[in-house]
Design a protein around this motif. Structure first.
Motif, mmCIF file in Angstrom:
data_model
loop_
_atom_site.group_PDB
_atom_site.id
_atom_site.type_symbol
_atom_site.label_atom_id
_atom_site.label_comp_id
_atom_site.label_asym_id
_atom_site.label_seq_id
_atom_site.Cartn_x
_atom_site.Cartn_y
_atom_site.Cartn_z
ATOM 1 N N ILE A 13 0.590 -0.910 -0.461
ATOM 2 C CA ILE A 13 0.131 0.134 -0.032
ATOM 3 C C ILE A 13 0.658 1.550 0.174
ATOM 4 C CG2 ILE A 13 -2.232 -0.840 0.873
ATOM 5 C CD1 ILE A 13 -0.977 0.260 3.613
ATOM 6 N N SER A 14 -0.119 2.379 0.152
ATOM 7 C CA SER A 14 1.267 3.060 -0.690
ATOM 8 C C SER A 14 1.815 3.757 0.516
ATOM 9 C CB SER A 14 -0.332 4.531 -0.365
ATOM 10 O OG SER A 14 -1.051 5.196 0.264
ATOM 11 N N ASN A 15 3.122 4.510 0.996
ATOM 12 C CA ASN A 15 3.677 5.505 2.636
ATOM 13 C C ASN A 15 2.818 5.488 3.678
ATOM 14 O OD1 ASN A 15 5.518 3.620 1.406
ATOM 15 N ND2 ASN A 15 6.497 5.258 1.378
ATOM 16 N N GLN A 16 1.535 6.395 2.765
ATOM 17 C CA GLN A 16 0.601 7.667 3.489
ATOM 18 C C GLN A 16 -0.819 6.403 4.556
ATOM 19 O OE1 GLN A 16 -1.931 10.013 0.921
ATOM 20 N NE2 GLN A 16 -2.265 10.632 2.769
ATOM 21 N N ASP A 17 -0.787 5.828 3.414
ATOM 22 C CA ASP A 17 -1.884 4.535 4.199
ATOM 23 C C ASP A 17 -0.766 3.574 5.468
ATOM 24 O OD1 ASP A 17 -3.980 5.653 2.905
ATOM 25 O OD2 ASP A 17 -3.790 3.518 1.068
ATOM 26 N N PHE A 18 0.005 3.304 4.856
ATOM 27 C CA PHE A 18 1.035 3.074 6.187
ATOM 28 C C PHE A 18 1.773 3.194 7.301
ATOM 29 C CE2 PHE A 18 5.124 0.209 7.107
ATOM 30 C CZ PHE A 18 4.281 -0.689 7.159
ATOM 31 N N PHE A 19 2.001 4.545 7.158
ATOM 32 C CA PHE A 19 2.073 5.267 7.850
ATOM 33 C C PHE A 19 0.966 6.380 8.943
ATOM 34 C CE2 PHE A 19 6.721 3.958 6.065
ATOM 35 C CZ PHE A 19 6.442 3.480 6.784
ATOM 36 N N ASN A 20 0.165 6.072 8.394
ATOM 37 C CA ASN A 20 -1.010 7.125 8.811
ATOM 38 C C ASN A 20 -1.609 7.467 10.584
ATOM 39 O OD1 ASN A 20 -2.136 4.323 9.679
ATOM 40 N ND2 ASN A 20 -3.486 4.869 8.046
ATOM 41 N N GLN A 21 0.115 6.176 11.494
ATOM 42 C CA GLN A 21 -0.520 6.631 12.614
ATOM 43 C C GLN A 21 -1.885 5.502 13.572
ATOM 44 O OE1 GLN A 21 2.107 7.305 14.871
ATOM 45 N NE2 GLN A 21 2.995 7.944 12.912
ATOM 46 N N LYS A 22 -2.115 4.892 12.466
ATOM 47 C CA LYS A 22 -3.664 4.113 13.226
ATOM 48 C C LYS A 22 -2.854 3.331 12.568
ATOM 49 C CE LYS A 22 -6.507 7.727 11.493
ATOM 50 N NZ LYS A 22 -7.116 7.988 10.613
ATOM 51 N N PRO A 23 -2.059 1.990 13.660
ATOM 52 C CA PRO A 23 -2.621 0.539 14.057
ATOM 53 C C PRO A 23 -3.816 -0.315 13.846
ATOM 54 C CG PRO A 23 -1.481 1.596 15.994
ATOM 55 C CD PRO A 23 -1.658 2.927 15.204
ATOM 56 N N VAL A 24 -3.799 -1.293 13.247
ATOM 57 C CA VAL A 24 -4.762 -2.603 13.791
ATOM 58 C C VAL A 24 -5.030 -2.954 15.459
ATOM 59 C CG1 VAL A 24 -5.212 -4.778 12.439
ATOM 60 C CG2 VAL A 24 -4.208 -3.228 10.937
ATOM 61 N N PHE A 25 -3.474 -3.354 15.709
ATOM 62 C CA PHE A 25 -3.803 -3.309 16.836
ATOM 63 C C PHE A 25 -3.013 -2.257 18.297
ATOM 64 C CE2 PHE A 25 -5.124 -7.634 14.062
ATOM 65 C CZ PHE A 25 -6.219 -7.926 15.075
ATOM 66 N N PRO A 26 -3.571 -1.539 18.527
ATOM 67 C CA PRO A 26 -1.950 -0.659 19.262
ATOM 68 C C PRO A 26 -1.556 -1.457 20.553
ATOM 69 C CG PRO A 26 -4.646 -0.489 19.814
ATOM 70 C CD PRO A 26 -5.026 -1.449 18.991
ATOM 71 N N ARG A 27 -0.294 -1.041 20.678
ATOM 72 C CA ARG A 27 0.573 -2.119 21.336
ATOM 73 C C ARG A 27 0.344 -1.507 23.127
ATOM 74 N NH1 ARG A 27 6.390 -2.101 19.257
ATOM 75 N NH2 ARG A 27 5.588 -2.857 16.863
ATOM 76 N N GLU A 28 -0.416 -0.571 23.294
ATOM 77 C CA GLU A 28 -0.750 0.175 24.534
ATOM 78 C C GLU A 28 -1.052 -0.586 25.862
ATOM 79 O OE1 GLU A 28 -2.372 2.086 21.740
ATOM 80 O OE2 GLU A 28 -0.139 2.911 21.584
ATOM 81 N N PRO A 29 -2.553 -1.870 24.838
ATOM 82 C CA PRO A 29 -2.984 -2.861 26.232
ATOM 83 C C PRO A 29 -1.420 -3.611 26.562
ATOM 84 C CG PRO A 29 -4.251 -2.072 24.205
ATOM 85 C CD PRO A 29 -2.903 -1.437 23.951
ATOM 86 N N LEU A 30 -0.728 -3.797 26.069
ATOM 87 C CA LEU A 30 0.799 -4.395 26.037
ATOM 88 C C LEU A 30 0.947 -3.542 27.190
ATOM 89 C CD1 LEU A 30 1.458 -5.470 22.567
ATOM 90 C CD2 LEU A 30 0.148 -6.756 24.161
ATOM 91 N N LYS A 31 1.266 -3.116 27.863
ATOM 92 C CA LYS A 31 1.689 -2.697 28.655
ATOM 93 C C LYS A 31 0.380 -2.601 30.180
ATOM 94 C CE LYS A 31 3.623 1.033 26.803
ATOM 95 N NZ LYS A 31 3.840 2.315 26.126
#
Length: 176
Positions: free
Chosen positions: A38-56
């Protein structure tokens, strides 16, 4: 769908620095990323599919979260496999398989490898989190009210934000 896959691949590649991803799986993911580009714009849009925050946080919560993520990836990979064209027939030359696979056959094979590794990881390391476990079922039922309220609230907030943006655009358009 493609965005989801790329983010999955990106998250997987980010973990390569650890010793947890076998080299073969890493190569397979890299090959899949070439297909699901996919485009870099779509790839690096700061919206992960599964956020890492719950892993803390505490380890039990991490295990439940990761089990859920692995479940979703199983569904996602299964859906991706269904979207591929039907596998081509196995051609044989002198009793051996031909050297080259078609592109969709190679993608199918790579997706199957990843799916297999995900299932193996879940089966070997996340048995206690399985939904067939009575403790998990009981806890899940007791937490369902909160989850339902939270999910409903998030959906309502999203609708309200869209409505506000739409109303703002209409007002700006009327003023212009």
């Amino acid at each position: 769908m493609v965005r989801v896959v790329c983010i999955f691949m990106w998250l997987s590649v980010c973990q390569v620095s650890g010793a947890f991803i076998p080299n073969e799986l890493n190569r397979t993911l890299q090959n899949l990323m070439q297909h699901y580009k996919i485009s870099n714009q779509d790839f690096f849009n700061q919206k992960p599919v599964f956020p890492r925050e719950p892993l803390k946080g505490n380890a039990e919560l991490k295990m439940v979260y990761m089990y859920g993520v692995l479940e979703e990836y199983e569904k996602l990979l299964g859906h991706m496999l269904k979207q591929l064209p039907t596998p081509s027939p196995q051609l044989a030359t002198s009793g051996t398989r031909t050297a080259s696979l078609s592109s969709s056959d190679e993608i199918r094979s790579n997706l199957m490898k990843v799916l297999s590794k995900m299932q193996e990881l879940k089966r070997n390391n996340y048995k206690e989190q399985a939904v067939g476990n009575f403790k998990v079922q009981s806890k899940a039922l007791s937490e369902l009210t909160w989850i339902y309220e939270e999910a409903s609230s998030l959906a309502d907030d999203k609708r309200r934000r869209r409505r506000r943006r739409r109303q703002t655009r209409i007002r700006l358009h009327q003023q212009a």
